[in-house]
Design an enzyme around this catalytic site. Structure first.
Site, PDB file in Angstrom:
ATOM      1  N   GLY A   1       0.798  -1.066   0.020  1.00  0.00           N
ATOM      2  CA  GLY A   1       0.110   0.040  -0.106  1.00  0.00           C
ATOM      3  C   GLY A   1       0.951   1.079  -0.137  1.00  0.00           C
ATOM      4  O   GLY A   1       2.121   1.104  -0.216  1.00  0.00           O
ATOM      5  N   ASN A   2       0.266   2.254   0.281  1.00  0.00           N
ATOM      6  CA  ASN A   2       1.057   3.487   0.407  1.00  0.00           C
ATOM      7  C   ASN A   2       0.389   4.347   1.522  1.00  0.00           C
ATOM      8  O   ASN A   2      -0.774   3.979   2.228  1.00  0.00           O
ATOM      9  CB  ASN A   2       1.127   4.248  -0.963  1.00  0.00           C
ATOM     10  CG  ASN A   2      -0.221   4.366  -1.685  1.00  0.00           C
ATOM     11  OD1 ASN A   2      -1.031   5.359  -0.938  1.00  0.00           O
ATOM     12  ND2 ASN A   2      -0.525   3.892  -2.755  1.00  0.00           N
ATOM     13  N   HIS A   3       0.919   5.805   1.528  1.00  0.00           N
ATOM     14  CA  HIS A   3       0.565   6.442   2.799  1.00  0.00           C
ATOM     15  C   HIS A   3      -0.616   7.415   2.502  1.00  0.00           C
ATOM     16  O   HIS A   3      -1.068   8.206   3.179  1.00  0.00           O
ATOM     17  CB  HIS A   3       1.672   7.354   3.369  1.00  0.00           C
ATOM     18  CG  HIS A   3       2.850   6.664   3.897  1.00  0.00           C
ATOM     19  ND1 HIS A   3       2.519   5.820   4.884  1.00  0.00           N
ATOM     20  CD2 HIS A   3       4.338   6.472   3.436  1.00  0.00           C
ATOM     21  CE1 HIS A   3       3.831   5.269   5.118  1.00  0.00           C
ATOM     22  NE2 HIS A   3       4.720   5.696   4.061  1.00  0.00           N
TER      23      HIS A   3
END
Length: 411
Positions: free
Chosen positions: A209-211
């Site tokens: 995923g990412n932020h």
């Protein structure tokens, strides 16, 4: 414009509380229904009896109403109102609002309200200019609240400067302007917005995923809704609630977002690809949790669909598309490449090298690049304000297309 509008007037402990009497009188004269809610400190400056007499309703300040246990339901109050106006707003209550504290009936009602919120701060000039006050007001703006800026004049301290509560007549004028019947610029238009990250499962426990928090995409969806568009929001995993008045569909993966975008994109007049979609996903997802060993772990990855690029191939005449590029180096080069490759009308470039921009912030600093070579740079602003700037650009762009000539005709 205010006839039959249900207005909650919040009054805080400030010498400017005496102006609440005139404000209440003006609202009643405009045929609004007014419910006053006072903080406990407000009664040191103006009596509940005065405001109750003028508003023709009891002025509320406590959760529990009497010894029998009847209470003032802050949730019902928040749902009842067409607008919540806090005037005067003290530095104390401002700080609590900015950080979600909830120890008074007014604050509980504020946190429950689904209506527009207007605040009129009042304090001495040095308090008003203090960095914490400036930051707290910025936070309130980032939440979508409308700040009626303090005005200049003589203050209770004897000093002269900015800090006076906006005059009651000015507050009423702001409310009348807000409720004035106007044709919204995107009425009758359909919009698609993607927002948030995607989570690509590795096993039942882990994911890639990412932020991304989704804040920018959600702000854009709400800004488009506020201009009258029929908005479909495709959201990856976020902690944000579904925005009111928007058809929201939750997805997890890039493939799910791509599949969900097909039908609304085909009908959309404009599409905004603000989601931070994972570029790669595991080629195979383990059915059981992968156990740790002493060896390195290699996970084969495959490309995910490039949603903006694939849908850009199906773009029809008159359809406007906007993409995002969050970059860390060679920012403009990479953004312009995406602009062309994905057949976009505009690319919104923001850089992680700019303080306050990118994931996790309530602010953003963007530069717009158009397919016609136009460049528009914006200062650091709240994401709510950035969204409004971007929607202004979209409306102006749509006006240039023959398929949307009614946008200019109806201005």
């Amino acid at each position: 414009m205010l006839q039959h509008k249900k207005i909650i007037l919040g009054v805080c402990g400030s010498i400017a509380a005496y102006k609440a009497a005139l404000l209440t009188r003006l609202l009643i004269k405009s045929e609004a229904d007014v419910q006053v809610i006072m903080t406990p400190a407000a009664s040191d400056f103006i009596t509940p009896l005065t405001l109750a007499t003028l508003s023709k309703r009891p002025a509320l300040s406590k959760f529990v109403r009497d010894a029998q246990g009847s209470w003032n339901n802050h949730v019902e109050l928040g749902l009842w109102a067409d607008a919540l106006v806090i005037a005067p707003l003290s530095a104390h209550t401002l700080a609590k609002m900015a950080h979600g504290q909830c120890d008074t009936l007014l604050l509980a009602t504020y946190l429950s309200a689904r209506c527009p919120v207007f605040v009129a701060p009042a304090m001495d000039l040095d308090m008003y200019a203090h960095p914490t006050t400036v930051e707290n007001l910025a936070r309130l703006r980032s939440f979508g609240n409308r700040v009626l800026d303090a005005e200049q004049g003589e203050l209770a301290s004897g000093l002269h400067g900015t800090g006076r509560m906006a005059e009651p007549e000015h507050i009423v004028a702001a409310l009348e302007a807000f409720f004035a019947p106007t044709r919204k610029r995107l009425a009758g238009k359909k919009a698609l917005v993607t927002a948030g990250p995607t989570f690509e499962a590795i096993d039942p426990v882990r994911f890639i995923g990412n932020h991304s928090t989704g804040k920018m995409g959600y702000a854009l969806a709400e800004a488009l809704r506020d201009e009258g568009a029929d908005v479909t929001l495709l959201s990856g995993p976020t902690h944000l609630p579904d925005p009111a008045g928007i058809q929201t569909r939750r997805v997890q993966t890039a493939q799910e977002m791509f599949d969900a975008a097909q039908a609304p994109f085909a009908e959309a007049d404009l599409a905004v690809f603000a989601a931070a979609v994972a570029d790669y996903t595991p080629r195979e997802v383990a059915t059981q949790k992968i156990k740790k060993t002493d060896d390195d772990l290699f996970i084969p990855l495959k490309r995910t669909p490039d949603i903006a690029q694939e849908l850009g191939k199906r773009k029809r005449p008159g359809q406007l598309t906007v993409g995002f590029a969050l970059e860390t180096h060679d920012e403009e080069h990479h953004a312009l490449g995406k602009l062309t490759r994905k057949n976009l009308d505009w690319i919104v470039l923001n850089s992680l090298n700019d303080p306050g921009a990118g994931f996790g912030h309530d602010t953003n600093k963007v530069t717009l690049h158009g397919r016609n070579g136009e460049v528009r740079q914006f200062a650091l602003k709240s994401k709510v304000e950035v969204a409004r700037d971007l929607v202004d650009t979209m409306v102006a762009s749509l006006r240039t297309l023959p398929q949307h000539k009614e946008l200019s005709a109806n201005e």
